[in-house]
Design an enzyme around this catalytic site. Sequence first.
Site, PDB file in Angstrom:
ATOM      1  N   GLY A 167     -71.107   4.019 -28.127  1.00  0.00           N
ATOM      2  CA  GLY A 167     -70.248   4.137 -26.942  1.00  0.00           C
ATOM      3  C   GLY A 167     -70.660   5.325 -26.095  1.00  0.00           C
ATOM      4  N   GLY A 180     -69.834   5.655 -22.245  1.00  0.00           N
ATOM      5  CA  GLY A 180     -68.441   5.640 -21.781  1.00  0.00           C
ATOM      6  C   GLY A 180     -67.922   7.020 -21.391  1.00  0.00           C
ATOM      7  N   TYR A 225     -54.859  -3.340 -30.674  1.00  0.00           N
ATOM      8  CA  TYR A 225     -55.723  -2.153 -30.653  1.00  0.00           C
ATOM      9  C   TYR A 225     -55.253  -1.133 -31.701  1.00  0.00           C
ATOM     10  CZ  TYR A 225     -57.665   2.134 -28.405  1.00  0.00           C
ATOM     11  OH  TYR A 225     -58.302   3.315 -28.111  1.00  0.00           O
ATOM     12  N   LYS A 278     -57.354   0.393 -34.920  1.00  0.00           N
ATOM     13  CA  LYS A 278     -57.678   1.819 -34.968  1.00  0.00           C
ATOM     14  C   LYS A 278     -57.169   2.461 -36.264  1.00  0.00           C
ATOM     15  CE  LYS A 278     -59.967   2.715 -31.223  1.00  0.00           C
ATOM     16  NZ  LYS A 278     -61.315   3.320 -31.293  1.00  0.00           N
ATOM     17  N   ASN A 284     -54.336  10.706 -24.640  1.00  0.00           N
ATOM     18  CA  ASN A 284     -54.893  10.040 -23.447  1.00  0.00           C
ATOM     19  C   ASN A 284     -55.985  10.903 -22.801  1.00  0.00           C
ATOM     20  OD1 ASN A 284     -52.248   8.858 -24.004  1.00  0.00           O
ATOM     21  ND2 ASN A 284     -52.569   7.709 -22.121  1.00  0.00           N
ATOM     22  N   VAL A 285     -57.154  10.303 -22.606  1.00  0.00           N
ATOM     23  CA  VAL A 285     -58.317  11.037 -22.105  1.00  0.00           C
ATOM     24  C   VAL A 285     -58.563  10.687 -20.636  1.00  0.00           C
ATOM     25  CG1 VAL A 285     -60.734  11.590 -22.593  1.00  0.00           C
ATOM     26  CG2 VAL A 285     -59.311  10.598 -24.398  1.00  0.00           C
ATOM     27  N   ARG A 309     -46.919  11.618 -21.093  1.00  0.00           N
ATOM     28  CA  ARG A 309     -48.179  11.521 -21.843  1.00  0.00           C
ATOM     29  C   ARG A 309     -48.787  12.909 -22.010  1.00  0.00           C
ATOM     30  NH1 ARG A 309     -46.294   7.274 -22.410  1.00  0.00           N
ATOM     31  NH2 ARG A 309     -47.134   5.194 -21.994  1.00  0.00           N
TER      32      ARG A 309
HETATM   33  P1  NAP Z   1     -65.034   3.628 -22.436  1.00  0.00           P
HETATM   34  O1  NAP Z   1     -65.294   4.588 -21.336  1.00  0.00           O
HETATM   35  O2  NAP Z   1     -64.434   2.304 -22.117  1.00  0.00           O
HETATM   36  O3  NAP Z   1     -66.426   3.374 -23.180  1.00  0.00           O
HETATM   37  C1  NAP Z   1     -66.501   2.437 -24.207  1.00  0.00           C
HETATM   38  C2  NAP Z   1     -67.885   2.508 -24.795  1.00  0.00           C
HETATM   39  O4  NAP Z   1     -67.966   1.550 -25.854  1.00  0.00           O
HETATM   40  C3  NAP Z   1     -68.988   2.157 -23.793  1.00  0.00           C
HETATM   41  O5  NAP Z   1     -70.105   3.015 -24.025  1.00  0.00           O
HETATM   42  C4  NAP Z   1     -69.334   0.719 -24.154  1.00  0.00           C
HETATM   43  O6  NAP Z   1     -70.693   0.404 -23.897  1.00  0.00           O
HETATM   44  C5  NAP Z   1     -69.105   0.749 -25.666  1.00  0.00           C
HETATM   45  N1  NAP Z   1     -68.847  -0.578 -26.200  1.00  0.00           N
HETATM   46  C6  NAP Z   1     -67.786  -1.394 -25.920  1.00  0.00           C
HETATM   47  N2  NAP Z   1     -67.917  -2.560 -26.597  1.00  0.00           N
HETATM   48  C7  NAP Z   1     -69.072  -2.457 -27.304  1.00  0.00           C
HETATM   49  C8  NAP Z   1     -69.753  -3.346 -28.179  1.00  0.00           C
HETATM   50  N3  NAP Z   1     -69.277  -4.563 -28.473  1.00  0.00           N
HETATM   51  N4  NAP Z   1     -70.933  -2.928 -28.706  1.00  0.00           N
HETATM   52  C9  NAP Z   1     -71.441  -1.714 -28.412  1.00  0.00           C
HETATM   53  N5  NAP Z   1     -70.841  -0.819 -27.621  1.00  0.00           N
HETATM   54  C10 NAP Z   1     -69.675  -1.195 -27.061  1.00  0.00           C
HETATM   55  O7  NAP Z   1     -64.161   4.267 -23.578  1.00  0.00           O
HETATM   56  P2  NAP Z   1     -63.786   5.791 -23.881  1.00  0.00           P
HETATM   57  O8  NAP Z   1     -62.545   6.071 -23.139  1.00  0.00           O
HETATM   58  O9  NAP Z   1     -64.981   6.652 -23.733  1.00  0.00           O
HETATM   59  O10 NAP Z   1     -63.379   5.688 -25.414  1.00  0.00           O
HETATM   60  C11 NAP Z   1     -64.175   6.234 -26.432  1.00  0.00           C
HETATM   61  C12 NAP Z   1     -63.399   6.187 -27.729  1.00  0.00           C
HETATM   62  O11 NAP Z   1     -62.226   6.976 -27.600  1.00  0.00           O
HETATM   63  C13 NAP Z   1     -62.923   4.798 -28.129  1.00  0.00           C
HETATM   64  O12 NAP Z   1     -63.069   4.625 -29.510  1.00  0.00           O
HETATM   65  C14 NAP Z   1     -61.468   4.789 -27.735  1.00  0.00           C
HETATM   66  O13 NAP Z   1     -60.731   3.878 -28.500  1.00  0.00           O
HETATM   67  C15 NAP Z   1     -61.097   6.217 -28.000  1.00  0.00           C
HETATM   68  N6  NAP Z   1     -59.933   6.720 -27.257  1.00  0.00           N
HETATM   69  C16 NAP Z   1     -59.936   6.681 -25.889  1.00  0.00           C
HETATM   70  C17 NAP Z   1     -58.835   7.159 -25.200  1.00  0.00           C
HETATM   71  C18 NAP Z   1     -58.757   7.134 -23.688  1.00  0.00           C
HETATM   72  O14 NAP Z   1     -57.696   7.484 -23.143  1.00  0.00           O
HETATM   73  N7  NAP Z   1     -59.811   6.758 -22.976  1.00  0.00           N
HETATM   74  C19 NAP Z   1     -57.746   7.680 -25.910  1.00  0.00           C
HETATM   75  C20 NAP Z   1     -57.799   7.725 -27.300  1.00  0.00           C
HETATM   76  C21 NAP Z   1     -58.905   7.246 -27.961  1.00  0.00           C
HETATM   77  P3  NAP Z   1     -71.226  -0.135 -22.460  1.00  0.00           P
HETATM   78  O15 NAP Z   1     -70.492   0.628 -21.405  1.00  0.00           O
HETATM   79  O16 NAP Z   1     -72.677   0.187 -22.513  1.00  0.00           O
HETATM   80  O17 NAP Z   1     -70.909  -1.583 -22.418  1.00  0.00           O
HETATM   81  O1  GFB Z   2     -53.143   5.089 -19.258  1.00  0.00           O
HETATM   82  P1  GFB Z   2     -52.102   4.134 -19.681  1.00  0.00           P
HETATM   83  O2  GFB Z   2     -52.358   2.704 -19.430  1.00  0.00           O
HETATM   84  O3  GFB Z   2     -51.896   4.391 -21.179  1.00  0.00           O
HETATM   85  O4  GFB Z   2     -50.742   4.611 -18.944  1.00  0.00           O
HETATM   86  P2  GFB Z   2     -50.812   4.271 -22.318  1.00  0.00           P
HETATM   87  C1  GFB Z   2     -49.709   3.778 -18.815  1.00  0.00           C
HETATM   88  C2  GFB Z   2     -48.530   4.429 -18.116  1.00  0.00           C
HETATM   89  O5  GFB Z   2     -48.854   4.713 -16.758  1.00  0.00           O
HETATM   90  C3  GFB Z   2     -47.376   3.441 -18.079  1.00  0.00           C
HETATM   91  C4  GFB Z   2     -48.104   3.876 -15.895  1.00  0.00           C
HETATM   92  O6  GFB Z   2     -46.162   4.146 -18.060  1.00  0.00           O
HETATM   93  C5  GFB Z   2     -47.618   2.717 -16.773  1.00  0.00           C
HETATM   94  O7  GFB Z   2     -46.440   2.124 -16.254  1.00  0.00           O
HETATM   95  N1  GFB Z   2     -48.957   3.439 -14.767  1.00  0.00           N
HETATM   96  C6  GFB Z   2     -48.668   3.586 -13.446  1.00  0.00           C
HETATM   97  C7  GFB Z   2     -50.168   2.846 -14.855  1.00  0.00           C
HETATM   98  N2  GFB Z   2     -49.637   3.076 -12.683  1.00  0.00           N
HETATM   99  C8  GFB Z   2     -50.603   2.621 -13.523  1.00  0.00           C
HETATM  100  C9  GFB Z   2     -51.877   2.018 -13.325  1.00  0.00           C
HETATM  101  O8  GFB Z   2     -52.332   1.785 -12.203  1.00  0.00           O
HETATM  102  N3  GFB Z   2     -52.593   1.707 -14.460  1.00  0.00           N
HETATM  103  C10 GFB Z   2     -52.130   1.968 -15.716  1.00  0.00           C
HETATM  104  N4  GFB Z   2     -52.888   1.654 -16.766  1.00  0.00           N
HETATM  105  N5  GFB Z   2     -50.909   2.512 -15.934  1.00  0.00           N
HETATM  106  C11 GFB Z   2     -52.780   3.067 -23.522  1.00  0.00           C
HETATM  107  C12 GFB Z   2     -52.757   2.110 -24.683  1.00  0.00           C
HETATM  108  O9  GFB Z   2     -51.477   3.266 -23.298  1.00  0.00           O
HETATM  109  O10 GFB Z   2     -53.346   4.336 -23.860  1.00  0.00           O
HETATM  110  C13 GFB Z   2     -54.048   2.087 -25.383  1.00  0.00           C
HETATM  111  O11 GFB Z   2     -52.326   0.854 -24.229  1.00  0.00           O
HETATM  112  C14 GFB Z   2     -54.535   3.469 -25.740  1.00  0.00           C
HETATM  113  O12 GFB Z   2     -53.939   1.295 -26.512  1.00  0.00           O
HETATM  114  C15 GFB Z   2     -54.524   4.390 -24.558  1.00  0.00           C
HETATM  115  O13 GFB Z   2     -53.776   4.010 -26.788  1.00  0.00           O
HETATM  116  C16 GFB Z   2     -54.878   5.814 -24.873  1.00  0.00           C
HETATM  117  O14 GFB Z   2     -50.702   5.614 -22.928  1.00  0.00           O
HETATM  118  O15 GFB Z   2     -49.556   3.649 -21.918  1.00  0.00           O
END
Ligand code: NAP
Ligand code: GFB
Length: 327
Positions: free
Chosen positions: A11, A14, A139, A143, A168-169, A211
């Site tokens: 990943g 990403g 999901y 996880k 949340n990142v 969050r």
């Molecule tokens: P992201 O920007 O969506 O990136 C996802 C990455 O996974 C990309 O590099 C994608 O590759 C790769 N990927 C997806 N499906 C794949 C597959 N089938 N085979 C190989 N590679 C695959 O996600 P991120 O936000 O960086 O998340 C990174 C990690 O942090 C994840 O494990 C996620 O669950 C965890 N996490 C994220 C958040 C958040 O708020 N973003 C919060 C908590 C935990 P390509 O782009 O090359 O397709």
């Molecule tokens: O980032 P988000 O989707 O993550 O945030 P979660 C959702 C919150 O933001 C909700 C509000 O309260 C939504 O109603 N919101 C307002 C929006 N406008 C928007 C918009 O345009 N897009 C989105 N996405 N939300 C995800 C989980 O939950 O967080 C995943 O579903 C994962 O599984 C990830 O854990 C870190 O914190 O709600």
Amino acid sequence: MSSNNVILVTGGTGLVGQAIKHVIETEPEGSRFAKLPGEKWIFASSSEGDLRDPVQTRQLYEKYKPTHVIHLAALVGGLFKNMKYKLTFLRDNLLINDNVLEAAHESGTTKVISCLSTCYPLDENKIHTGPPHQSNFGYAHAKRMVDVQNHAYKEQFGHNFTSAIPTNVFGPHDNFDLEDSHVIPGLIHKCYLAKKNSTPFVVAGTGKPLRQFIFSRDLAKLFIWMLRSYDDVEPVILSVGEDEEVSIKEVADAIVNALDFKGDYTFDTTRADGQFRKPASNKKLLTLMNGFEFTPFTEALDLTAKWFLENYDTARTGAAGKKAAAQ
Ligand code: NAP
Ligand code: GFB
């Protein structure tokens, strides 16, 4: 850690993978989070191997022979994408995690750090307590299972497999898709379009949920610390403190400021709020690290909005975003 290590970041293209790449390429030599001499870092994309497939996963390990893996690859999305594709989130992530850990086991990889998520209120002892929120149970269960797998690999084979739990990142290189993304990149993109097209800026839900957001480049440093210094199977929450919770309205206000948006701004309360809050404790992290300085939220948000504006043409904006921008 010795030199000559090969660190494979799955990943790697990403949000989090690119932040680790940034830190590894920019931290000065000798800093706590810098690249070590002789170390080789690989940032893999899905085009190098679909990790849902065991054969392609094995081939990736054969190609790079990693000594260490930071496993980030996952099917990822915000609330609305999670609500739509529960089975796909469950299956894809179960398959990816199983293949990545089993290939690490077969190829003798020394250490794997996988990535969980905060889908329920927790400290490190509560990740298996109670059902996840219904909006993202696919999901969330996939996880959680990584922690079970890590314990089983340790107890049967003694492996050094562990996990991080980021809250949340957000940051540069996020997915800015209008529907499928997380709230910060989604709202930055929506506010940008509202300003460009003189349309209202519409925020989903009530704006009341809370969050804990972590800036991707801070998170990257915490992963590097885990790689170098943390060798226990039990997960560590990587987050700002519980007192740093922000409401979605505060997020939207900060985006309006960052983009200098002066138009109409409303909440679509017919849309889901998701979990009201999911506080996560960073006590264990700060004790182990002996402190860490997080980037202030608005500073990181401004930097992210600026990155989006400067990289609009290549950022992940999705098909609907491209269409709306062309209006
Ligand atoms: P992201 O920007 O969506 O990136 C996802 C990455 O996974 C990309 O590099 C994608 O590759 C790769 N990927 C997806 N499906 C794949 C597959 N089938 N085979 C190989 N590679 C695959 O996600 P991120 O936000 O960086 O998340 C990174 C990690 O942090 C994840 O494990 C996620 O669950 C965890 N996490 C994220 C958040 C958040 O708020 N973003 C919060 C908590 C935990 P390509 O782009 O090359 O397709
Ligand atoms: O980032 P988000 O989707 O993550 O945030 P979660 C959702 C919150 O933001 C909700 C509000 O309260 C939504 O109603 N919101 C307002 C929006 N406008 C928007 C918009 O345009 N897009 C989105 N996405 N939300 C995800 C989980 O939950 O967080 C995943 O579903 C994962 O599984 C990830 O854990 C870190 O914190 O709600």
